[in-house]
Design a protein around this motif. Structure first.
Motif, PDB file in Angstrom:
ATOM      1  N   THR A 137      -3.335 -26.674  32.869  1.00  0.00           N
ATOM      2  CA  THR A 137      -4.220 -25.571  32.492  1.00  0.00           C
ATOM      3  C   THR A 137      -3.897 -24.300  33.246  1.00  0.00           C
ATOM      4  N   THR A 138      -3.250 -24.469  34.410  1.00  0.00           N
ATOM      5  CA  THR A 138      -3.156 -23.320  35.298  1.00  0.00           C
ATOM      6  C   THR A 138      -1.863 -22.544  35.159  1.00  0.00           C
ATOM      7  N   PHE A 176       0.718 -20.126  33.103  1.00  0.00           N
ATOM      8  CA  PHE A 176       0.868 -19.177  32.006  1.00  0.00           C
ATOM      9  C   PHE A 176       2.130 -19.488  31.210  1.00  0.00           C
ATOM     10  N   LEU A 191      -2.610 -18.931  28.206  1.00  0.00           N
ATOM     11  CA  LEU A 191      -2.972 -20.238  28.762  1.00  0.00           C
ATOM     12  C   LEU A 191      -3.283 -21.153  27.583  1.00  0.00           C
ATOM     13  N   GLN A 202     -14.793 -21.093  34.582  1.00  0.00           N
ATOM     14  CA  GLN A 202     -13.606 -20.349  34.981  1.00  0.00           C
ATOM     15  C   GLN A 202     -12.820 -21.125  36.023  1.00  0.00           C
ATOM     16  N   GLY A 203     -13.542 -21.767  36.949  1.00  0.00           N
ATOM     17  CA  GLY A 203     -12.883 -22.552  37.987  1.00  0.00           C
ATOM     18  C   GLY A 203     -11.927 -23.585  37.409  1.00  0.00           C
ATOM     19  N   TYR A 204     -12.328 -24.179  36.293  1.00  0.00           N
ATOM     20  CA  TYR A 204     -11.498 -25.216  35.685  1.00  0.00           C
ATOM     21  C   TYR A 204     -10.306 -24.647  34.916  1.00  0.00           C
ATOM     22  N   THR A 205     -10.196 -23.322  34.806  1.00  0.00           N
ATOM     23  CA  THR A 205      -9.010 -22.736  34.186  1.00  0.00           C
ATOM     24  C   THR A 205      -7.996 -22.320  35.234  1.00  0.00           C
ATOM     25  N   GLN A 206      -8.364 -22.458  36.499  1.00  0.00           N
ATOM     26  CA  GLN A 206      -7.494 -21.931  37.535  1.00  0.00           C
ATOM     27  C   GLN A 206      -6.995 -22.978  38.517  1.00  0.00           C
ATOM     28  N   PHE A 207      -7.846 -23.948  38.838  1.00  0.00           N
ATOM     29  CA  PHE A 207      -7.447 -24.898  39.882  1.00  0.00           C
ATOM     30  C   PHE A 207      -6.758 -26.100  39.277  1.00  0.00           C
ATOM     31  N   SER A 219     -13.033 -20.377  28.591  1.00  0.00           N
ATOM     32  CA  SER A 219     -12.311 -19.597  29.597  1.00  0.00           C
ATOM     33  C   SER A 219     -13.243 -19.101  30.694  1.00  0.00           C
TER      34      SER A 219
END
Lengths: 194, 262, 208
Positions: free
Chosen positions: B9-10, B12, B18, B127-132, B161
């Motif tokens: 997920t993280t 690009f 994403l 949002q946290g789950y799209t980055q970590f 997102s």
């Protein structure tokens, strides 16, 4: 000895606190402002253990400002009072409790009316029409019982406050001579000379 | 080749996208429709139920709970109703989180959580789950219909997102494009709750796959303010109440377009 | 001066015929000085359960918030309202969690529960400040006027009172008891909980 008074009237709230900073029997300063403006419509007087008072007041001030920045609108007076009460209640059962007594008052923009809260260092919270802290409370509360009118105009409200201050000056052995007075209403906060 | 940028997920893609989040949104556009309309004196939500069948045990939905059949519309707090579209399991977890967040706010501030703040709380988590790393995003979009003294009635939408936005009328899930263009045509700024209910039901009946409109396919909720107590009143309709409402709105069972046009 | 009587205040609950009543005074004091004559210390837990929290006022607020949080989470997860008996044990265990640094509150609760046969069962209970439950069949009292309340209630209470008679009994008991207590009084609030409604009335009391 420290004194603070507050009362609500028709669409406004008056808050007063003495301006002395004392250490033991010595008067160190006589123009200390012990009323903080926490947000555009929220005032708080603080008294108690020197050191604790300013530290806690600034802690509250910063946290309320943070909420306002994060959420684009300030906390309502009732919500701010609950948050402050909880902070004091948690502090009470910590290793170093704050010893601070507060009068919190503000004008609620959402419901269009003034609110006043009496808060002590234990975390006791009560919404009241008028309130006082310090030895002056013993005289002021009796006078306010007799003369307070929730529908009074600002002039009448200030006259009632003056009665309290004069009585305390007359009867209390160690009475402060000067008071800072602030008013909050729908237009915000302003200083008032008695 | 797209696969290289699909698995996590993280990461690009070279075009700066994403993919996992776009797939999550794609999944939602196949889920049951949830539709919300903001009125001057209330907010209306309706949702299409996907899981139906004679053997499905719905006995717990008939009594107890907060009304509804617990598939799409949930009471998040006494002043907010949430409508979910997407993976049911993910939605349950988000609903749980929202309820806890609302109660935590009540605990610290002694007031119902402002609607936008609740939407923000959920979006922070989404949002946290799209980055970590290593985690899948929530496959859920939500509609929040709520009331608070700051901005009165509000309708928000949040997607996987972590974006959220406020709406006068919007729709998520299957056929949301059709529903939104219908709403755009019919929405008026001074719409009352009564008309909003009609608008929601008519739009639902046009966008839903099935030809019949009844409690077995529909969930329905209205948020108003009680004139006596001045407190928000969230009402999630029970199956029998939905059928009664459809009857009174003249939209029972067999839907025909002739009536719509009149 | 004991912490339990720092702010003053008393609560009483009574059982009637298919109904219960709970009442408290409205004084908030700071030792002998009165601060407020409108301090609420009875809170609705659900439509049919009320909780009275006499004792230290800071803990009244803290516990009220804590119980509201816990009951709301219970209600929302279980999708049904909490039973009075269950709630009593929630109160008890919450207080016992703080066995060696307690909240200075002696809760009193009153509620009615539905029996499987469709009837109603009145319920009252009280605990001490560390959560020792006392299920009584007649009445429970707590607060700074508790000793006086015991005396008056013992004389006035009788079994199977109808809601209006129960209201009169609990009101008279409370008002007469708090008149003998310097830390309680300044008006009172009474709730009578029946099968289909809750009657709430504010009483005037001596203001001295």
């Amino acid at each position: 000895m420290e004194n603070s008074f507050a009362l609500v009237g028709k669409g406004y709230l008056i808050v007063a606190a003495d301006t002395t900073a004392a250490r033991s029997i010595v008067k160190m300063k006589s123009d200390q402002d012990k009323i903080k403006a926490l947000s555009p419509h929220l005032l708080m007087t603080y008294s108690g253990e020197p050191g604790d008072t300013l530290q806690f007041a600034e802690f509250v001030e910063r946290n309320i400002r943070l909420y306002q920045i994060r959420n684009l609108y300030p906390l309502r007076p009732s919500a701010a009072a609950s948050w402050i009460r909880r902070s004091l209640a948690e502090s009470l059962r910590s290793r170093h409790p704050y010893s601070v007594n507060l009068l919190l008052g503000g004008y609620d923009i959402a419901s269009d009316d003034p609110h006043l809260y009496w808060i002590d260092y234990l975390g006791t919270l009560s919404e009241v029409p008028f309130a006082a802290h310090g030895y002056g409370a013993y005289f002021a509360l009796s006078l306010l019982d007799r003369y307070h009118d929730p529908n009074a105009t600002l002039e009448e409200g200030l006259a009632t406050l003056k009665r309290c201050i004069d009585e305390v000056s007359k009867r209390l052995v160690v009475s402060p001579d000067k008071y800072k007075v602030k008013v909050v209403d729908k237009d915000g906060i302003r200083d008032v000379e008695l | 080749m797209a696969r290289r940028y699909d698995s996590r997920t993280t990461i690009f893609s070279p075009e700066g996208r994403l993919y996992q989040i776009e797939y999550a949104m794609e999944a939602i556009s196949h889920a049951g429709t949830v539709l919300g309309v903001l009125a001057t004196d209330g907010v209306v939500l309706a949702a299409e139920k996907k899981v139906t069948g004679k053997l499905l045990d719905l006995s717990s939905a008939k009594d107890g709970g907060y009304g509804g059949s617990g598939e799409k519309l949930y009471l998040l707090n006494s002043n907010v109703i949430g409508g979910v579209a997407g993976l049911t399991a993910d939605a349950n977890s988000l609903v749980n989180f929202a309820r806890s967040a609302a109660q935590r706010h009540l605990l610290t501030y002694n007031e119902d959580i402002p609607v936008e703040l609740l939407a923000q709380r959920l979006c922070d988590m989404k949002q946290g789950y799209t980055q970590f790393g290593g985690l899948r995003p929530f496959g859920v979009s939500l509609l929040y219909a709520g009331y608070d003294p700051h901005y009165q009635f509000q309708l928000y939408h949040s997607d996987p997102s972590g974006n959220y936005s406020g709406w006068k009328a919007t729709c998520i899930g299957a056929n949301n494009g059709t529903a939104q263009s219908l709403l755009k045509q019919e929405y008026k700024d001074d719409i009352g709750v009564k008309e909003a209910i009609g608008l929601v039901l008519r739009t639902m009946s046009k966008t839903m796959d099935s030809t019949t409109l009844g409690s077995e396919k529909l969930e329905f909720a209205v948020l108003t303010v009680d004139p006596e107590t001045n407190k928000p009143k969230a009402k999630i309709y029970r199956p029998a109440e939905i059928d009664a409402l459809l009857l009174s709105e003249g939209l029972t069972k067999k839907e025909d377009d002739a009536e719509m046009k009149s | 001066m004991s912490i339990m009587s720092h702010n003053g205040g008393s609560v009483i609950a009574m059982v009637g015929k298919d109904c219960v009543a709970i009442a408290s005074d409205l004084r908030l004091g700071n030792e002998a000085m009165g601060i407020s004559s409108n301090f609420q210390r009875i809170f609705p837990v659900s439509d049919r359960i009320y909780l009275g929290l006499p004792g230290l006022a800071t803990d009244v607020a803290t516990l009220r918030e804590k119980f509201r949080f816990r009951v709301n989470m219970y209600t929302i997860k279980e999708e049904r309202e909490i039973k009075p008996e269950t709630f009593a044990h929630l109160v008890s265990s919450t207080l016992y969690e703080h066995r060696f640094g307690p909240y200075f509150i002696e809760p009193v609760m009153a509620g009615i529960s539905k029996t499987p046969t469709g009837g109603v069962k009145p319920f009252i209970a009280a605990t001490d400040l560390i959560g020792c439950l006392n299920f009584a069949k007649d009445f429970v009292v707590a607060g700074t006027a508790s000793d006086k309340l015991y005396g008056v209630a013992e004389g006035l209470w009788e079994p199977d009172l109808e809601p209006e008679d129960l209201f009169e009994t609990i009101s008279q008991t409370l008002l007469n008891a708090v008149d003998r207590d310097a830390f309680s009084g300044w008006g009172a609030l009474v709730h009578v909980i029946t099968k289909d409604k809750v009657i709430t009335r504010t009483l005037k009391g001596r203001m001295d």
